[in-house]
Design a protein around this motif. Structure first.
Motif, PDB file in Angstrom:
ATOM      1  N   ASN A  10       6.840  -5.759  -8.523  1.00 37.95           N
ATOM      2  CA  ASN A  10       7.328  -6.032  -7.172  1.00 37.95           C
ATOM      3  C   ASN A  10       7.985  -4.802  -6.565  1.00 37.95           C
ATOM      4  OD1 ASN A  10       6.496  -8.653  -7.500  1.00 37.95           O
ATOM      5  ND2 ASN A  10       8.552  -9.539  -7.513  1.00 37.95           N
ATOM      6  N   THR A  11       7.841  -4.667  -5.254  1.00 38.44           N
ATOM      7  CA  THR A  11       8.536  -3.575  -4.570  1.00 38.44           C
ATOM      8  C   THR A  11      10.045  -3.689  -4.758  1.00 38.44           C
ATOM      9  OG1 THR A  11       8.471  -4.888  -2.529  1.00 38.44           O
ATOM     10  CG2 THR A  11       6.750  -3.224  -2.822  1.00 38.44           C
ATOM     11  N   GLY A  12      10.544  -4.931  -4.892  1.00 41.72           N
ATOM     12  CA  GLY A  12      11.968  -5.144  -5.083  1.00 41.72           C
ATOM     13  C   GLY A  12      12.499  -4.551  -6.368  1.00 41.72           C
TER      14      GLY A  12
ATOM     15  N   ASP B 179       4.270  -6.773  -2.583  1.00 45.44           N
ATOM     16  CA  ASP B 179       5.327  -6.649  -1.573  1.00 45.44           C
ATOM     17  C   ASP B 179       6.230  -7.875  -1.664  1.00 45.44           C
ATOM     18  OD1 ASP B 179       6.918  -6.039   0.532  1.00 45.44           O
ATOM     19  OD2 ASP B 179       5.326  -5.968   2.041  1.00 45.44           O
ATOM     20  N   ASP B 180       7.199  -7.793  -2.552  1.00 46.00           N
ATOM     21  CA  ASP B 180       8.086  -8.913  -2.844  1.00 46.00           C
ATOM     22  C   ASP B 180       9.475  -8.340  -3.104  1.00 46.00           C
ATOM     23  OD1 ASP B 180       9.585 -10.931  -4.358  1.00 46.00           O
ATOM     24  OD2 ASP B 180       7.691 -12.009  -4.529  1.00 46.00           O
ATOM     25  N   PRO B 181      10.514  -8.885  -2.465  1.00 43.64           N
ATOM     26  CA  PRO B 181      11.854  -8.292  -2.595  1.00 43.64           C
ATOM     27  C   PRO B 181      12.538  -8.549  -3.926  1.00 43.64           C
ATOM     28  CG  PRO B 181      11.960 -10.263  -1.237  1.00 43.64           C
ATOM     29  CD  PRO B 181      10.509 -10.002  -1.489  1.00 43.64           C
ATOM     30  N   GLN B 182      12.018  -9.475  -4.737  1.00 41.96           N
ATOM     31  CA  GLN B 182      12.661  -9.762  -6.018  1.00 41.96           C
ATOM     32  C   GLN B 182      12.414  -8.628  -7.012  1.00 41.96           C
ATOM     33  OE1 GLN B 182      14.701 -12.247  -6.661  1.00 41.96           O
ATOM     34  NE2 GLN B 182      14.446 -13.000  -4.584  1.00 41.96           N
TER      35      GLN B 182
ATOM     36  N   LYS C 164       0.823  -1.211   0.000  1.00 38.52           N
ATOM     37  CA  LYS C 164       0.000   0.000   0.000  1.00 38.52           C
ATOM     38  C   LYS C 164       0.861   1.267   0.000  1.00 38.52           C
ATOM     39  CE  LYS C 164      -3.793  -2.403   0.336  1.00 38.52           C
ATOM     40  NZ  LYS C 164      -4.727  -2.516  -0.815  1.00 38.52           N
ATOM     41  N   ASP C 165       2.151   1.120  -0.257  1.00 40.45           N
ATOM     42  CA  ASP C 165       3.045   2.263  -0.255  1.00 40.45           C
ATOM     43  C   ASP C 165       2.478   3.355  -1.179  1.00 40.45           C
ATOM     44  OD1 ASP C 165       5.269   3.994  -1.330  1.00 40.45           O
ATOM     45  OD2 ASP C 165       6.447   2.799   0.068  1.00 40.45           O
TER      46      ASP C 165
END
Length: 252
Positions: free
Chosen positions: A110-112, A93-96, A61-62
């Motif tokens: 992805n957020t990543g 919300d995933d670091p990849q 939700k950023d």
């Protein structure tokens, strides 16, 4: 989802009832495509997979990042000629560092990805790339390639439909992938890179930012598979191809 930007194959195995087509010329690509199914035939199963993804994956939700992908996405969509409405952009919300698109104008980011995408021009390169897959009808072509490869192996081995997957595993599935399917996927990725650059230019973004994305991605990558066993061109190959294309088009 893999580390590389990719054409999502969510739902492509669920093609029952899909409309059969044939060879047709794609004006955007400037080449003929072999299509056993069209995009419309993929949408129902792809959208079902998308809904499942929304239920099971964590959505960010950023507010700042969401505003960026919505704003850049709208400009790229308008430049695509596919219409600015109907597109859905979701931040997972995933670091990849990854993004994908599925039939039905659904784009996942992805957020990543923002570890390698620092500016809106660079974000436009990613969204332009994914939008280009839609313009290129790559999902339908990829599905058609998979269907044709499975059908050929089924005939060659005399396998029944129920045993075709076992037959592929036993009688050269790797050879079919390396020799037929994966090179086509690399072609799709290269086409999407070039078309994505054109969309960036039309939308008022700086095309050379696409090169920066892959330079940043290359700095992140470690232990990547050899290019001939990858569904994507190597980062070095993509950077060189983008540099050549941008120079040839006179972009900045």
């Amino acid at each position: 989802m893999r580390r590389y930007l990719k054409l999502s194959v969510l739902g492509l195995a669920l093609l029952g009832g899909g409309a059969l087509t044939g060879c047709e010329t794609n004006q955007t690509l400037g080449r003929s495509q072999f299509l056993l199914v069209d995009d419309a035939a993929l949408e129902q199963s792809a959208l079902a997979a998308w809904q499942e993804q929304l239920k099971t994956a964590k959505i960010s939700k950023d507010p700042t990042l969401n505003k960026r992908i919505q704003t850049v996405g709208a400009r790229i969509a308008a430049a695509s000629g596919l219409g600015a409405t109907g597109w859905e952009y979701v931040l997972f919300d995933d670091p990849q560092p990854n993004a994908f698109v599925i039939p039905g104008k659904k784009v996942g980011i992805n957020t990543g990805l923002f570890k390698v995408v620092k500016t809106d021009d660079q974000l436009a390169a990613v969204i332009g790339h994914e939008t280009a897959h839609v313009l290129g009808k790559h999902a339908a072509e990829r599905a058609s390639q998979q269907m044709a490869a499975q059908g050929a192996l089924q005939v060659a081995t005399g396998a029944t439909k129920g045993n075709v997957q076992k037959a592929i595993a036993s009688y050269g599935g790797l050879g079919a992938q390396v020799g037929i399917l994966l090179p086509y996927s690399r072609k799709h990725e290269s086409e999407a890179d070039r078309i994505g650059v054109d969309l960036m230019a039309k939308a008022g973004y700086r095309p050379s930012a696409a090169i920066e994305v892959w330079q940043n991605m290359m700095a992140q990558n470690s232990g990547a598979p050899p290019e001939f066993l990858s569904t994507h061109p190597s980062d070095k190959t993509r950077i060189k191809d983008l540099q050549d294309y941008i120079a040839a088009k006179g972009y900045k």
